[in-house]
Write an enzyme that holds these catalytic residues in place. Structure first.
Site, PDB file in Angstrom:
ATOM      1  N   ARG A 122       0.885  -1.266   0.213  1.00 26.84           N
ATOM      2  CA  ARG A 122       0.165   0.103  -0.147  1.00 26.84           C
ATOM      3  C   ARG A 122       0.854   1.311   0.056  1.00 26.84           C
ATOM      4  O   ARG A 122       0.557   2.363  -0.619  1.00 26.84           O
ATOM      5  CB  ARG A 122      -0.815   0.009   1.123  1.00 26.84           C
ATOM      6  CG  ARG A 122      -1.601   1.356   1.387  1.00 26.84           C
ATOM      7  CD  ARG A 122      -2.637   1.140   2.482  1.00 26.84           C
ATOM      8  NE  ARG A 122      -3.657  -0.037   2.118  1.00 26.84           N
ATOM      9  CZ  ARG A 122      -4.087  -0.879   2.877  1.00 26.84           C
ATOM     10  NH1 ARG A 122      -3.835  -0.975   4.169  1.00 26.84           N
ATOM     11  NH2 ARG A 122      -4.878  -1.868   2.345  1.00 26.84           N
ATOM     12  N   TYR A 123       1.882   1.427   0.870  1.00 28.33           N
ATOM     13  CA  TYR A 123       2.752   2.330   1.083  1.00 28.33           C
ATOM     14  C   TYR A 123       3.988   2.253   0.018  1.00 28.33           C
ATOM     15  O   TYR A 123       4.391   1.371  -0.397  1.00 28.33           O
ATOM     16  CB  TYR A 123       3.221   2.592   2.363  1.00 28.33           C
ATOM     17  CG  TYR A 123       2.147   2.789   3.360  1.00 28.33           C
ATOM     18  CD1 TYR A 123       1.642   4.022   3.489  1.00 28.33           C
ATOM     19  CD2 TYR A 123       1.712   1.754   4.165  1.00 28.33           C
ATOM     20  CE1 TYR A 123       0.391   4.433   4.455  1.00 28.33           C
ATOM     21  CE2 TYR A 123       0.503   1.808   5.110  1.00 28.33           C
ATOM     22  CZ  TYR A 123      -0.076   3.190   5.162  1.00 28.33           C
ATOM     23  OH  TYR A 123      -0.925   3.340   6.006  1.00 28.33           O
ATOM     24  N   ARG A 126       7.200   0.225   1.585  1.00 30.14           N
ATOM     25  CA  ARG A 126       6.956  -0.939   2.680  1.00 30.14           C
ATOM     26  C   ARG A 126       5.920  -1.826   2.364  1.00 30.14           C
ATOM     27  O   ARG A 126       4.846  -1.444   1.699  1.00 30.14           O
ATOM     28  CB  ARG A 126       7.034  -0.263   3.935  1.00 30.14           C
ATOM     29  CG  ARG A 126       5.635   0.763   4.387  1.00 30.14           C
ATOM     30  CD  ARG A 126       6.083   1.641   5.532  1.00 30.14           C
ATOM     31  NE  ARG A 126       5.207   2.395   5.704  1.00 30.14           N
ATOM     32  CZ  ARG A 126       5.070   3.760   5.027  1.00 30.14           C
ATOM     33  NH1 ARG A 126       5.915   3.985   4.209  1.00 30.14           N
ATOM     34  NH2 ARG A 126       4.150   4.664   5.626  1.00 30.14           N
ATOM     35  N   CYS A 135      -3.468 -17.991  15.031  1.00 26.81           N
ATOM     36  CA  CYS A 135      -3.259 -17.158  16.293  1.00 26.81           C
ATOM     37  C   CYS A 135      -3.271 -18.241  17.547  1.00 26.81           C
ATOM     38  O   CYS A 135      -3.927 -19.134  17.272  1.00 26.81           O
ATOM     39  CB  CYS A 135      -4.156 -15.958  16.411  1.00 26.81           C
ATOM     40  SG  CYS A 135      -3.817 -14.777  15.333  1.00 26.81           S
ATOM     41  N   CYS A 139      -8.666 -13.140  19.010  1.00 27.79           N
ATOM     42  CA  CYS A 139      -9.379 -11.767  19.563  1.00 27.79           C
ATOM     43  C   CYS A 139     -10.445 -11.308  18.937  1.00 27.79           C
ATOM     44  O   CYS A 139     -10.645 -11.376  17.517  1.00 27.79           O
ATOM     45  CB  CYS A 139      -8.044 -10.530  19.357  1.00 27.79           C
ATOM     46  SG  CYS A 139      -6.453 -11.025  20.206  1.00 27.79           S
ATOM     47  N   CYS A 142     -10.775  -8.580  16.182  1.00 31.09           N
ATOM     48  CA  CYS A 142      -9.750  -8.615  15.013  1.00 31.09           C
ATOM     49  C   CYS A 142     -10.049  -8.031  13.783  1.00 31.09           C
ATOM     50  O   CYS A 142     -11.348  -8.491  13.292  1.00 31.09           O
ATOM     51  CB  CYS A 142      -9.288 -10.050  14.778  1.00 31.09           C
ATOM     52  SG  CYS A 142      -7.979 -10.310  13.432  1.00 31.09           S
ATOM     53  N   ARG A 144      -9.126  -8.696  10.971  1.00 29.15           N
ATOM     54  CA  ARG A 144      -8.805  -9.918   9.929  1.00 29.15           C
ATOM     55  C   ARG A 144      -9.706 -11.424  10.319  1.00 29.15           C
ATOM     56  O   ARG A 144      -9.121 -12.182  10.189  1.00 29.15           O
ATOM     57  CB  ARG A 144      -7.260 -10.175   9.662  1.00 29.15           C
ATOM     58  CG  ARG A 144      -6.497  -9.097   9.335  1.00 29.15           C
ATOM     59  CD  ARG A 144      -5.246  -9.335   8.810  1.00 29.15           C
ATOM     60  NE  ARG A 144      -4.354  -8.239   8.513  1.00 29.15           N
ATOM     61  CZ  ARG A 144      -3.253  -7.981   9.084  1.00 29.15           C
ATOM     62  NH1 ARG A 144      -2.649  -8.701  10.026  1.00 29.15           N
ATOM     63  NH2 ARG A 144      -2.754  -6.787   8.906  1.00 29.15           N
ATOM     64  N   ASP A 303     -11.590  -0.652  13.472  1.00 32.26           N
ATOM     65  CA  ASP A 303     -11.920  -0.705  12.152  1.00 32.26           C
ATOM     66  C   ASP A 303     -13.475  -1.119  11.817  1.00 32.26           C
ATOM     67  O   ASP A 303     -14.110  -1.713  12.695  1.00 32.26           O
ATOM     68  CB  ASP A 303     -10.959  -1.990  11.443  1.00 32.26           C
ATOM     69  CG  ASP A 303      -9.538  -1.433  11.141  1.00 32.26           C
ATOM     70  OD1 ASP A 303      -9.269   0.012  11.241  1.00 32.26           O
ATOM     71  OD2 ASP A 303      -8.684  -2.120  11.332  1.00 32.26           O
ATOM     72  N   ASP A 340      -7.546   4.053  10.490  1.00 30.28           N
ATOM     73  CA  ASP A 340      -6.922   3.263   9.445  1.00 30.28           C
ATOM     74  C   ASP A 340      -8.086   3.333   8.294  1.00 30.28           C
ATOM     75  O   ASP A 340      -9.090   2.666   8.197  1.00 30.28           O
ATOM     76  CB  ASP A 340      -6.579   1.892   9.567  1.00 30.28           C
ATOM     77  CG  ASP A 340      -5.382   1.133   8.898  1.00 30.28           C
ATOM     78  OD1 ASP A 340      -5.102   1.720   7.610  1.00 30.28           O
ATOM     79  OD2 ASP A 340      -4.733   0.057   9.496  1.00 30.28           O
ATOM     80  N   LYS A 347      -3.156   4.692   7.277  1.00 26.87           N
ATOM     81  CA  LYS A 347      -3.199   5.437   8.473  1.00 26.87           C
ATOM     82  C   LYS A 347      -3.180   6.858   8.642  1.00 26.87           C
ATOM     83  O   LYS A 347      -2.301   7.305   7.942  1.00 26.87           O
ATOM     84  CB  LYS A 347      -2.087   4.926   9.350  1.00 26.87           C
ATOM     85  CG  LYS A 347      -2.166   3.285   9.689  1.00 26.87           C
ATOM     86  CD  LYS A 347      -0.920   2.882  10.389  1.00 26.87           C
ATOM     87  CE  LYS A 347      -0.873   1.245  10.393  1.00 26.87           C
ATOM     88  NZ  LYS A 347      -0.688   0.897   8.943  1.00 26.87           N
TER      89      LYS A 347
END
Length: 440
Positions: A122-123, A126, A135, A139, A142, A144, A303, A340, A347
């Site tokens: 995206r950037y 990076r 995981c 969570c 999350c 995702r 999000d 985000d 961000k």
């Protein structure tokens, strides 16, 4: 055993017959004995649900699976579990199935910005490298949730090799963030293979790892893991503490092990309704992070992922929290509050406004106390309008590292910093004759 409580011993005894205590610090034991169904949760925690509650919870689990490590479960305050921040992050809530029309499976467009499998680019300089979808704990907040726990979407070595090839082919990439799932769910040897492949790429300057292991399964941070990670410096680890209650003796030991290994640490907190949406909680959290050599990095607005509506706060709550931090505690403790952006916008930092007004000669500012002050602008400033024509710029653009030792004379001959092996005075007869011969 250090940090092993009677409550944890009781939980372990329910999970393994004739438990002696030796396995509690073994992270693989916790993975093997993770609580993944309602019956096990009730039996281990001592919390019971009504038939109606069980039915609604079971529907939630069928869509968004349950998995809690015995360690993290041991942190739940069962006397007030309805309000417990650990419980809220780890245990399903029927409200996860209440979906709003603006919620999205992939709100950050990570899949859209994926040129090859496992890579989100995206950037400019990076990338995010999804090396695991597993995981140790799922969570509930999350972003995702669409991937975590989906065994059909776990990246294979072939997929990861495609991602590594992409990194190799794109010289503009200097920063790689390993994410997931949780990268530390991988074995030391597999993680070592990934890091070796990335570190061999000359234009990759830094590697980052995003993990929640120090929070939910701190025993994963072994001496062997730290020895592996520190071979690939510069390498950074960002973890994910959301509440001061998560900072325990075991988690502090894990953070100490990483910090003592020379690995810089950061923390990314998600702002969660009824968990940490309180200035007092957030201030205590960031201060505890610094005490453990962890730099507060981001405070994330929750999000727009599916099933997270009951966790979201207004952005104004985040602004209020930031107002309570800046000036009220160490600047080092103040994270950047970000949204985000949905759709892959990245961000976006959000903060209280400290600039009151401005004119060509002054800016008017206010501090955390409400003091209004002015800052005088320079009376003359020849503006440099950057048109990216670096060749005509008056600034010194020699951006390579400055030499710390410019040896000359005999010192230069004694040093090994270059290939000079002789010093010759100018205009000697011999040199002049040589130059004349070369000119003929």
């Amino acid at each position: 055993m250090k940090h092993f409580t009677s409550k944890q011993r009781e939980i372990a005894g329910k999970l393994q017959e004739n438990f002696t205590g030796g396995n509690w610090s073994n992270w693989r034991w916790h993975i093997k004995h993770s609580i993944t169904d309602l019956d096990s949760f009730e039996a281990v925690s001592g919390i019971t649900f009504s038939r109606e509650e069980r039915e609604s919870l079971q529907k939630t689990i069928e869509t968004f699976p349950l998995s809690i490590t015995p360690y993290y479960l041991s942190l739940i305050d069962v006397t007030d579990w309805q309000n417990d921040p650990v419980m809220k992050q780890a245990f399903p809530d029927a409200r996860e199935l209440v979906r709003q029309d603006y919620e999205m499976a992939d709100p950050l467009s990570e899949d859209t910005d994926s040129p090859v499998p496992a890579i989100t680019h995206r950037y400019p300089d990076r990338v995010l490298f999804h090396v695991s979808n597993s995981c140790s704990m799922y969570c509930r907040h999350c972003t995702r949730k669409r991937k975590v726990g989906d065994r059909d979407s776990i990246p294979t070595r072939d997929i990861l090799s495609q991602g590594i090839a992409y990194l190799r082919d794109h010289g503009e990439i200097r920063d790689v963030l390993l994410s997931g799932g949780d990268p530390l769910m991988l074995s030391d040897s597999y993680l070592e293979w990934i890091l070796e492949q990335i570190r061999e790429i000359s234009h990759i300057e830094i590697i980052r790892i995003g993990t929640r292991m120090p929070v939910v399964l701190p025993y994963r941070i072994t001496d062997e893991l730290v020895d592996t990670l520190k071979r690939f410096q510069p390498l950074y680890v960002n973890t994910h503490f959301n509440h001061p209650r998560e900072v325990t003796g075991s988690s502090r030991a894990a953070l100490k092990r990483l910090a003592d290994g020379g690995i810089p640490l950061g923390n990314q907190t998600v702002l969660l309704r009824d968990v940490n949406d309180c200035p007092r909680i957030q201030k205590t959290l960031v201060q505890k992070m610094l005490q453990n050599r962890v730099r507060p990095y981001y405070l994330y607005q929750c999000d727009l992922s599916e099933g997270l509506t009951h966790f979201r706060t207004p952005v104004s709550k985040g602004i209020e929290i930031m107002e309570s931090l800046r000036g009220h505690t160490s600047g080092l403790a103040v994270p950047t509050y970000v949204v985000d952006a949905p759709g892959g916008g990245g961000k976006i930092p959000v903060a209280p406004n400290y600039l009151v007004s401005y004119s060509p000669s002054k800016v008017v500012l206010r501090n955390f106390e409400g003091v209004i002050t002015t800052y005088r602008e320079p009376s003359e400033y020849p503006h440099t309008y950057c048109n990216r024509d670096c060749d005509s710029c008056h600034l010194q653009l020699k951006l390579d590292e400055a030499r710390e030792n410019n040896a000359t004379g005999i010192t230069q001959l004694l040093s090994d910093e270059d290939d000079v092996y002789t010093l010759v005075p100018e205009n000697t007869t011999r040199i002049s004759r040589r130059q004349e011969e070369e000119a003929e």
